[in-house]
Design an enzyme around this catalytic site. Sequence first.
Site, short mmCIF file in Angstrom:
data_model
loop_
_atom_site.label_atom_id
_atom_site.label_comp_id
_atom_site.label_asym_id
_atom_site.label_seq_id
_atom_site.Cartn_x
_atom_site.Cartn_y
_atom_site.Cartn_z
N HIS A 356 1.03 -1.46 0.00
CA HIS A 356 -0.10 -0.05 0.31
C HIS A 356 0.98 1.50 -0.12
O HIS A 356 0.47 1.59 0.00
CB HIS A 356 -1.19 0.24 1.27
CG HIS A 356 -2.19 -0.54 1.24
ND1 HIS A 356 -3.25 -0.68 0.43
CD2 HIS A 356 -1.92 -1.91 1.44
CE1 HIS A 356 -3.95 -2.01 1.11
NE2 HIS A 356 -3.68 -2.61 1.83
N LYS A 544 -8.17 13.59 4.95
CA LYS A 544 -7.10 12.66 4.87
C LYS A 544 -6.86 13.21 5.62
O LYS A 544 -6.32 13.55 6.53
CB LYS A 544 -6.34 13.22 3.62
CG LYS A 544 -5.88 13.98 2.83
CD LYS A 544 -5.55 13.41 1.70
CE LYS A 544 -5.98 14.20 0.09
NZ LYS A 544 -6.16 12.98 -0.61
N ARG A 545 -5.59 11.24 5.42
CA ARG A 545 -4.71 12.50 6.98
C ARG A 545 -3.77 12.88 6.51
O ARG A 545 -3.32 13.49 5.58
CB ARG A 545 -3.77 11.17 7.46
CG ARG A 545 -4.64 9.74 8.26
CD ARG A 545 -4.84 9.63 9.19
NE ARG A 545 -3.85 10.46 10.31
CZ ARG A 545 -3.49 9.06 11.21
NH1 ARG A 545 -3.94 8.57 11.30
NH2 ARG A 545 -1.93 9.74 11.52
N LYS A 550 0.75 14.79 0.70
CA LYS A 550 -0.54 14.77 0.23
C LYS A 550 -0.63 16.38 0.08
O LYS A 550 -2.17 16.99 -0.02
CB LYS A 550 -1.60 14.54 1.44
CG LYS A 550 -1.59 12.80 1.94
CD LYS A 550 -2.69 11.93 2.91
CE LYS A 550 -2.44 11.03 3.89
NZ LYS A 550 -3.13 10.03 2.44
N THR A 652 -8.37 6.34 -2.21
CA THR A 652 -10.25 6.26 -1.85
C THR A 652 -10.48 7.12 -1.77
O THR A 652 -12.14 7.19 -2.21
CB THR A 652 -9.94 5.11 -1.04
OG1 THR A 652 -9.50 5.27 0.18
CG2 THR A 652 -9.51 3.96 -1.08
N LYS A 656 -14.70 8.70 -3.38
CA LYS A 656 -16.09 8.58 -2.44
C LYS A 656 -16.26 10.13 -3.14
O LYS A 656 -17.33 10.37 -3.26
CB LYS A 656 -16.04 9.14 -1.11
CG LYS A 656 -15.17 7.42 -0.68
CD LYS A 656 -14.11 7.54 0.78
CE LYS A 656 -13.90 6.28 1.09
NZ LYS A 656 -13.81 6.04 2.29
#
Length: 816
Positions: A356, A544-545, A550, A652, A656
């Site tokens: 992952h 998100k985290r 990110k 992911t 969504k």
Amino acid sequence: MNTDKNTFKENIRLRLKRRYGKDLSEATKHDIYDAVAASAMEYILDNWMATRRAFDNHPIKQMYYFSAEFLMGRAMTNNLINLGILPMVQEVLQELGYEYDEIEEQEPDAGLGNGGLGRLAACFLDSLATMNLPGHGYGIRYRYGMFEQKIEHCRQVEKPDNWLEHRNPWEIKRSDHAVDVKFGGEVVIKVDEKGRQYFDVDRAEVVRAIPYDMPIVGYNTKTVNTLRLWEAYSPDGFNLQLFNEMQYLRAVEKACQAEDISRVLYPNDSGPSGKALRLKQQYFFVSASLQDIVRSFKRKYGNDFSKLPDLVVIQLNDTHPVVAIPELMRILMDQEGLGWEEAWAITTRIFAYTNHTIMAEALEKWPIDLFSGLLPRIYTIVEEIDRRHTDELRKLYPNDWDKQQRMAIINHGMIHMAHLAIVGSFSVNGVAALHTEILKKRELKDWYEWRPQIFNNKTNGVTQRRWLKLCNPGLSALITEAIGPGWETDLARLRELEPFAEDPAFRERFAQIKHANKVALARYLAKSQGVTLDPSSIYDVQVKRLHEYKRQLLNILHVMYLHNKLADDPTLEMPPQTFIFGAKAASGYRRAKSIISLICAEAARLEADPRVKGRLKVVFAENYRVTLAEKIIPAAEISEQISTAGKEASGTGNMKFMMNGALTLGTLDGANVEIVQEVGRKNAFIFGLTAEEIAAIEATHSYDPKIYLGRNPALARVVHQLIDGTFGHEFQTAFRELYDSLVYGVEGNRPDVYYVLADFDAYVQAHEQALKSYADRDWWNRAAIINVARSGIFSTDRTIAEYVQDIWHIKPIAVK
Ligand code: 26Q
């Protein structure tokens, strides 16, 4: 319906009486929630038992998903929807004088995961049950899940997540299935009754594993699968001797240490912790699960373990459960008397491994001393696996000593869990097309050349039952009205929505639903954290985290840039925008916490600035979790997916948002690539360096962020604001460090390793393009509907079908 309603009501009454000694008039909302859950369990239990019987009576292969995390969220509404009784229960509650929503709010999230990897496991379980597939989860019943986040004075504060404070109505304790797991001790050779030598461990510490089962209810089917989570329990209780000597703490010390194993989820979703307790957690649940699987195999099929791979397949969710490979070897050899070759042939047909992450620092390694001290017998097995593996490498690559070293399982005093995973598995997969390509060409290149046939891609997905039907009932109803039911189990059917994108009346209703969701989110956040959102502003969301890769920092720097622009020219035409953030930072990740502080400090600065009033706003949604995602995502218009290209394995959340009609503003990273493939570049806002471009820059060490600062004064100004007193003194050190990391590089790192400054300009332009597009509401709504219509392939039903076809080879079964 009426008989159902009466039975359900009666069940609620009985439950209140039996468990609380109360009647309806005395019940609290929480009592009601518990009674509704217990009544729903009445529906579930018959099917659960029938499912178990069906599997018991047929010799069919089972898949077990081994995962340290299952981020389930709430169970109630999901289970009621899947059982098909949500409307009935809503009526019952109304007749009893309650709003369904206020009862729903009583349930705590099962937050037994960090983020994407844990939520993926939860979506997989939903799809497996819905598709009538024999697939179950094994994991840890953490007493405390993902910490609860509070923001105090612009700082993240972590509170323990006491999710089991009240009893969990969705689980059944199965003490009769408890098993023992051993740690430490010394490896000894013993002789069995047939005179055969085998290994055992003496003077080990024994921890009991007690399973708690949660039902996984399929949508509109009788199949109910099982998520089995283990709790650590000390069978010794406490030391009476010490207690009598009034040494109370010492009397319980050993038991507490054993029970620490399932006490709390590690809250970092990258970077191995290197902590003994983490390894103990991993071995604990893996050993208990394998003992459970082997026991039930023997009960059903006897002692012919050559059949095991035809009846059992185990998917390893990242490297966290990879110690299962030597543990199965131990069970087959030391307990069942098989020889090495035989045991290895079986083991390597059972395990499949999913990777992952591409972040090198996130790959798990364990120091030999720690590992061998805690798991002495397992260590000797790993050594032997490594010895045989390196023998093979020597023969294959006799002249490449470097490669032999790189590919060893044990080297430089460390055990490399990803290497062990690949050597012991018949399948290795990445989680999005780009990710798998990068694994094959870069991160796992040697391994791909060694065994190309085991590598494969399985692009992630999300379950539409939770991420559309449950969280967005308005849009779900509109979809069903337009194309009929059936998309709940066949998401490809959303394609039939596409012609409706051209229908102005349909677009108008679509827009009204989005607006209603925006209003609902505004209400919720007003109530929960006292912020006001303007539902007529654009909702631009990044949830998100928190991770440097990110790039929440890129997002907030852009907001500061807009702030400057508006402040400089108050007459500037710009539609009102609300930037919504939600993110937890790992407790020890200092720079991530500084970024949260920057977001909150900028939110406060905007609030205090009359020049931007009503035009620009930042909201930091506290304690982001599954339940909050269910409220935020349906209200989003712009989905920020802006990781440095090549760093996000899949994502992911991106799927969504798409499914709920938000447009992606993002980089060509992870599954964004496949999203853009579906919707076309014109129905998304794509910007920034590509993974290939970044690889080229890295190869030549040619990146100098100062060039971008020199070229773009507006960017230089924003970056300088981190250190010029704009944010006062409180965060001087923290923001100075962010500045240094961008401009000079800190702790021996190059500056701006995530290319925030390189991508800034393109990011600004992507936003300008998005704003222009938003002005044309017909265009926007059309594009949003197209996004929904083409999200079909991002259902986990599709992902699971691919795992079944290529890896698991399991078959659906009819439950009578
Ligand atoms: C490892 C060692 C010690 C402590 C913690 C960990 C640890 C825990 C969780 C390491 C990684 C994780 C979680 C990783 C994760 O969530 N990865 C995400 O997986 C998603 C599902 O495949 C992808 O969509 C995301 O791109 C990926 O970041």
